[in-house]
Design an enzyme around this catalytic site. Structure first.
Site, PDB file in Angstrom:
ATOM      1  N   GLY A   1       5.480   3.250   1.496  1.00  0.00           N
ATOM      2  CA  GLY A   1       5.863   3.838   0.192  1.00  0.00           C
ATOM      3  C   GLY A   1       5.594   3.955  -1.511  1.00  0.00           C
ATOM      4  O   GLY A   1       4.128   3.691  -1.106  1.00  0.00           O
TER       5      GLY A   1
ATOM      6  N   SER B   1       0.582  -0.862  -0.224  1.00  0.00           N
ATOM      7  CA  SER B   1       0.084   0.080  -0.170  1.00  0.00           C
ATOM      8  C   SER B   1       0.776   1.256   0.215  1.00  0.00           C
ATOM      9  O   SER B   1       2.007   1.228   0.263  1.00  0.00           O
ATOM     10  CB  SER B   1      -0.593  -0.286   1.279  1.00  0.00           C
ATOM     11  OG  SER B   1       0.153   0.287   2.409  1.00  0.00           O
ATOM     12  N   LYS B   2       0.489   2.359  -0.233  1.00  0.00           N
ATOM     13  CA  LYS B   2       0.649   3.332  -0.108  1.00  0.00           C
ATOM     14  C   LYS B   2       1.800   3.903   0.575  1.00  0.00           C
ATOM     15  O   LYS B   2       2.888   4.268   0.503  1.00  0.00           O
ATOM     16  CB  LYS B   2      -0.196   4.465  -1.242  1.00  0.00           C
ATOM     17  CG  LYS B   2       0.583   6.041  -1.564  1.00  0.00           C
ATOM     18  CD  LYS B   2       0.518   6.357  -2.768  1.00  0.00           C
ATOM     19  CE  LYS B   2       1.116   7.635  -3.346  1.00  0.00           C
ATOM     20  NZ  LYS B   2       2.559   7.245  -3.463  1.00  0.00           N
ATOM     21  N   ARG B   3       1.034   3.409   1.617  1.00  0.00           N
ATOM     22  CA  ARG B   3       1.647   3.868   3.349  1.00  0.00           C
ATOM     23  C   ARG B   3       3.082   3.593   3.845  1.00  0.00           C
ATOM     24  O   ARG B   3       3.029   4.216   4.227  1.00  0.00           O
ATOM     25  CB  ARG B   3       0.374   3.534   4.072  1.00  0.00           C
ATOM     26  CG  ARG B   3      -0.691   5.042   5.030  1.00  0.00           C
ATOM     27  CD  ARG B   3      -2.199   3.999   5.668  1.00  0.00           C
ATOM     28  NE  ARG B   3      -2.256   2.952   5.025  1.00  0.00           N
ATOM     29  CZ  ARG B   3      -3.119   2.395   5.465  1.00  0.00           C
ATOM     30  NH1 ARG B   3      -2.440   1.766   6.537  1.00  0.00           N
ATOM     31  NH2 ARG B   3      -2.854   0.874   4.857  1.00  0.00           N
TER      32      ARG B   3
END
Ligand code: GLU
Length: 478
Positions: free
Chosen positions: A256, A252-254
């Protein structure tokens, strides 16, 4: 002929998971001399982001994945945007209605919400209760004619049955139809949902293999039922494993970057990103990690794709990128570094200087953007040391002796280049009786102000006599 498609929704950037799906399709197509189709699944107009289509295509092209048919290229089976195929879906939805495999549903959002709440309260999994399933054709027609808002749902068989999929990666997978509800296939705005559109398009576009993420696995019973209702042979399916963060949560974007564009901007080479992505879930026959795109085409097969999730290991990508940067021809590397150099205040310096700098830095660049922080060293007149250990060594008596003697040696020659540097250092060694680490470290620290760095003789050569004397002089004053 094999025909595979990459069918993203235009909801934003190209995710690395999307790139992997596209890559695996493309590798299989190129290996089997087939066609790679790009189809835009833009039936959810609310989620569509303008510009996303071009961006998706641009990133695939950047990665070296060329498309044979698509909205921007056309092709025999155009159009390739689902929003331009609404009539086709309506025609097929009509067929299902006629055959009794689908029905109009007039349930309001309020009713459905109430139903969900009641099911929740009873601890049941929320699912549509088939309220409109048995309305008479006449009643449905009358309500449609009077303009009543409705959707179309496909019928899941009354009696649950096992639907078996022979997945190219997972082998035989069986799911009971009883686990599915009567899926909406046409929304109230007249647009199809994914489930109808994907089946109709894959059939009409003569797709032979559907390759998609594991998250679509629970949908295959609905899709295979639709193939059955239409009397079509389904294609083969391959459901790719999830891509995971190092803590094994879903990538997930969280945690990286996940957009291909982010990696491009940070200076990852397409060759290394592709190589890295290919190994997310696929493993080659031999113990080897570096593969060019043509080698991947040669080696790739779905049999060697794992079922279990693949961890996205940034360290490994960094390692690979460094390997690829080291292998580039100097001209090529310089060309690729240009956009990054252009972001710095040194963009206007002579290209011949950059050529030397690039040669010096090549073994040390992990990403192309690393160059941005390294240029000041070559162009600032009075760089300051910040590393405590470097400062400590520069203040030592032994260091001062080496540096002073070095200055003396350099003064006696016309110019300082990599050709006479070794000889001068030998003189320093003879006159001071200092050798090895104690001889070389002071000089490296004085010139580079860093503990580790590129080849010292290349740097000395780049700076030349004046500047080296200036730097050593400064170091002596610390
Ligand atoms: N539009 C779907 C997605 O973006 C495609 C899934 C499929 O390949 O069938 O995930």
């Amino acid at each position: 002929m094999v025909r595979l498609r990459f069918a993203p929704s235009p909801t934003g950037f190209l995710h690395v998971g999307g790139l992997r799906t596209a890559l695996f399709c493309w590798l299989y197509v190129r290996k089997n001399h087939g066609k790679f189709v790009f189809r835009l699944e833009d039936t959810d107009q609310k989620r569509a982001v303008s510009g996303a289509e071009n961006e998706l295509i641009r990133m695939l092209e950047w990665a070296g994945i060329d498309i044979d048919e698509g909205p921007h290229l056309g092709g025999e089976m155009a159009p390739y945007r689902q929003s331009e195929r609404l009539e086709i879906y309506n025609q097929y939805a009509g067929k299902l209605l006629d055959q009794g495999n689908a029905y109009p549903c007039f349930c309001t959002a309020e009713r459905l919400e109430k139903l969900r709440d009641e099911q929740h309260a009873k601890g049941e999994t929320p699912r549509y209760d088939g309220f409109c399933r048995n309305l008479s054709k006449d009643e449905s027609a009358r309500r449609i004619d009077s303009g009543e808002v409705h959707v179309i749902r496909m019928k899941i068989p009354e009696v649950s049955e096992s639907i078996v999929l022979n997945d190219l990666i997972r082998g035989s997978v069986s799911i009971e139809t009883g686990q599915s509800e009567d899926q909406v296939i046409v929304k109230s705005d007249g647009f199809p949902t994914y489930h109808l559109a994907v089946v109709v398009d894959d059939h009409l576009m003569e797709i032979t293999h559907v390759v998609r993420g594991e998250e679509w696995l629970p949908s295959f019973p609905k899709h295979l039922l639709l193939y059955r209702y239409f009397g079509w042979n389904p294609p083969q399916f391959a459901h790719l494993p999830l891509i995971l963060n190092p803590d094994r949560s879903k990538l997930s974007k969280r945690q990286g970057d996940v957009a291909v564009e982010d990696f491009r901007e940070k200076g990852y080479l397409p060759e290394s990103l592709i190589n890295f992505i290919a190994l997310l879930g696929w493993s080659p026959k031999e113990e080897r990690e570096l593969f060019t795109l043509p080698e991947l085409v040669e080696e790739f097969s779905f049999e060697r794709v794992n079922k279990s999730g693949a961890v996205f290991d940034l360290e490994k990508l960094n390692w690979m990128n460094q390997q690829y940067i080291q292998k580039l021809e100097l001209d090529d590397l310089q060309q690729r570094l240009k956009p990054f150099i252009n972001k710095t205040p040194y963009a206007g310096e002579a290209p011949s200087l950059f050529r030397k700098i690039v040669k010096i830095l090549q073994p040390r660049l992990v990403t192309l953007s690393d160059i941005e922080n390294r240029l000041s060293f070559f162009f600032e007149d009075n760089p300051e040391a910040s590393d405590a250990e470097v400062l400590r060594v520069l203040r030592e008596e032994n260091t001062k002796q080496v540096l002073a003697n070095f200055l003396k040696q350099v003064e006696s020659v016309q110019s300082l280049t990599m050709d006479n540097f070794g000889e001068l250092m030998k003189n320093v060694q003879n006159e001071t009786n200092i050798k090895g680490k104690n001889l070389w470290m002071p000089l490296r620290y004085a010139i580079t102000l860093e503990k580790e760095g590129p080849d010292l003789k290349l740097i000395i050569d780049f700076f030349g006599k004046e500047r080296c004397m200036h730097l050593v002089q400064r170091a002596l004053e610390i």
